[in-house]
Write an enzyme that holds these catalytic residues in place. Structure first.
Site, mmCIF file in Angstrom:
data_model
loop_
_atom_site.group_PDB
_atom_site.id
_atom_site.type_symbol
_atom_site.label_atom_id
_atom_site.label_comp_id
_atom_site.label_asym_id
_atom_site.label_seq_id
_atom_site.Cartn_x
_atom_site.Cartn_y
_atom_site.Cartn_z
ATOM 1 N N VAL A 79 0.853 -1.191 0.000
ATOM 2 C CA VAL A 79 0.000 0.000 0.000
ATOM 3 C C VAL A 79 0.884 1.234 0.000
ATOM 4 C CG1 VAL A 79 -1.773 1.297 1.246
ATOM 5 C CG2 VAL A 79 -1.839 -1.205 1.254
ATOM 6 N N ALA A 124 4.466 4.131 2.863
ATOM 7 C CA ALA A 124 4.021 2.888 2.242
ATOM 8 C C ALA A 124 4.221 1.751 3.242
ATOM 9 C CB ALA A 124 4.809 2.623 0.960
ATOM 10 N N LYS A 125 3.638 0.623 2.996
ATOM 11 C CA LYS A 125 3.857 -0.553 3.847
ATOM 12 C C LYS A 125 3.437 -1.776 3.045
ATOM 13 C CE LYS A 125 5.087 -1.471 8.225
ATOM 14 N NZ LYS A 125 5.951 -0.690 9.122
ATOM 15 N N GLY A 126 4.010 -2.914 3.393
ATOM 16 C CA GLY A 126 3.641 -4.141 2.695
ATOM 17 C C GLY A 126 3.503 -5.274 3.676
#
Ligand code: NAD
Length: 434
Positions: A79, A124-126
């Protein structure tokens, strides 16, 4: 659109269900935090809806062949909450409970953190919904590489730069960097941070978050007129963040009197021998068995101190224990350790909270240094890195403190005011495309 056009907000039924704040999961908590700062944003409030939805959310299927020949599918996410100020930046989490809502919230908090310390990144992050402890090393490598290939279209040194988070480490970053490089046809060290030193990683990265916790704690103590020398410190979590923070406070003459980890809690009114405890944990994987009195979790939270450092998990300081905490300040090493209700209780009790978005930003700050070093292919000494880290953390904390004083708000709200203002100013200057 001219600057005095009316604010156009989405009507309730046009808000996608996954953006809804009705369920108070992590994303709902984040939306509440944005609502709290909106009154302080002045004319930028017309852009605030930008912060309430991620720019881009990619959900990917990660199929791999298991060692026994069966095919397993895992769900992965990346994201990008906001990229107004620069490329997306944030970790990748491997955990069986990862959800899109959680990754969305974590990506948004990265936008806030990066803007609060003023590093030129968006957020962001995943994550992958997988229990990595159930995978062999070869399976873990296949999951990592397939996930990286699936998100390859949106990551890159100028687009979005992943890093380690829960259950991911230097090795996972090395596989991600290699997979991206193979797909692109050239070695690209700057696509991830938190890499091994031999692959363009940075000196000082491992200690950076704990060092930032110490810097913020020392600044906060100075503002409250509290001496670090002799101060009593209580630390929850003795891993990467908690142990380094404890070591630095110990070296500065403070007494680390209580420590808790996943197994037990220890108490020593004279101050724990922190280097010896670090040594103990490196052999045993836990603080259990170290020479100090064992106390209950309840006693741990009630231990009288000057500084309390939650550095383990989210949701640890709650409406249940916040009324009994006896400290002057809480320095949030962990992400989200204090629930919103507990935050209000601590504020009423005049206990200062240095929020995660500034207190644990040392890690992403040295990640930024790693990325800069990779671009220039010129590496700095550890001393240079630590000096730059201290300067950035001190400047960030001082401006947050000033905004908190001016507006009579908590440091958390002040950090959000500064961060949201920076993000929305960038948004406004860039304008909407097309
Ligand atoms: P870690 O895995 O190295 O250490 C975690 C510590 O917490 C361990 O000592 C573990 O025993 C303890 N712990 C686990 N469950 C517990 C429980 N139920 N009660 C008490 N203690 C418990 O993790 P870390 O890298 O130190 O990260 C800690 C926190 O800091 C996390 O919230 C993480 O998101 C946050 N954080 C880490 C970094 C970083 O650079 N490592 C950066 C920013 C934020």
């Amino acid at each position: 659109m001219s600057s005095d056009s009316p604010i156009i907000t989405a009507s309730a039924h046009s808000v996608p269900s996954y953006l809804n704040a009705d369920n108070l999961g992590p994303w709902g908590i984040y939306l509440q935090q944005v609502d709290r700062v909106t009154p302080y944003l002045g004319s930028l409030a017309r852009w605030v809806e930008t912060l309430k939805r991620p720019k881009r959310a990619l959900v990917v299927d990660v199929p791999i062949e298991m060692d026994d020949g069966t095919i397993a599918h895992f769900e992965g996410y990346r994201v990008q909450h906001n990229t107004s100020r620069g490329p997306g930046k944030g970790g990748v989490r491997f955990h069986q409970d990862v959800t899109l809502s959680e990754v969305m919230a974590l990506s948004a908090w990265m936008s806030i953190k990066n803007a609060a310390v003023n590093v030129p990144y968006g957020g962001a992050k995943g994550g992958i919904r997988v229990d990595p402890r159930k995978l062999s090393r070869a399976e873990l490598e296949r999951v990592t590489r397939r996930y990286t290939s699936e998100i390859n279209i949106i990551i890159g040194p100028n687009k979005d730069i992943p890093a380690p988070d829960v259950n991911t480490n230097e090795q996972v970053m090395a596989w991600m960097m290699d997979t991206y490089s193979m797909n692109e046809g050239s070695t690209s060290t700057g696509v991830v941070t938190g890499k091994p030193i031999s692959l363009g990683g940075s000196l000082g990265r491992r200690e950076a978050t704990g060092r930032g916790v110490f810097v913020v704690g020392a600044e906060a103590a100075r503002n409250l007129g509290l001496e670090i020398k002799g101060a009593r410190i209580v630390v929850q979590g003795f891993g990467n963040v908690g142990s380094v923070a404890a070591k630095l406070f110990h070296e500065a003459g403070a007494k680390v009197i209580a420590v808790q980890d996943h197994k037990t809690a220890l108490f020593d009114p004279a101050g724990v021998d922190v280097p010896a405890l670090i040594e103990h944990v490196s052999h045993n994987g836990t603080i259990e068995g170290f020479r100090a009195e064992t106390i209950s979790a309840e006693q741990f939270w009630q231990t009288e101190s000057e500084i309390l450092i939650p550095a383990a998990l989210e949701g640890q300081i709650t409406a249940a224990n916040a009324p009994h905490i006896k400290t002057r300040m809480v320095i949030e090493g962990a992400n989200g350790p204090t629930t919103p209700e507990a935050d209000d209780i601590l504020r009423e009790r005049n206990i200062l909270v240095a929020p995660d978005v500034i207190a644990n930003a040392g890690g992403v700050t040295v990640s930024y240094f790693e990325w800069v070093q990779d671009f220039s292919s010129f590496f700095w000494t550890e001393e240079e890195i630590n000096q730059r880290l201290v300067r950035i953390m001190q400047e960030a904390f001082r401006s947050i403190w000033q905004v908190a004083q001016e507006n009579k708000v908590t440091l958390r709200t002040a950090a959000f005011i500064i961060a949201c203002t920076r993000i929305l100013q960038a948004r406004e200057m860039r304008g909407l495309y097309p």
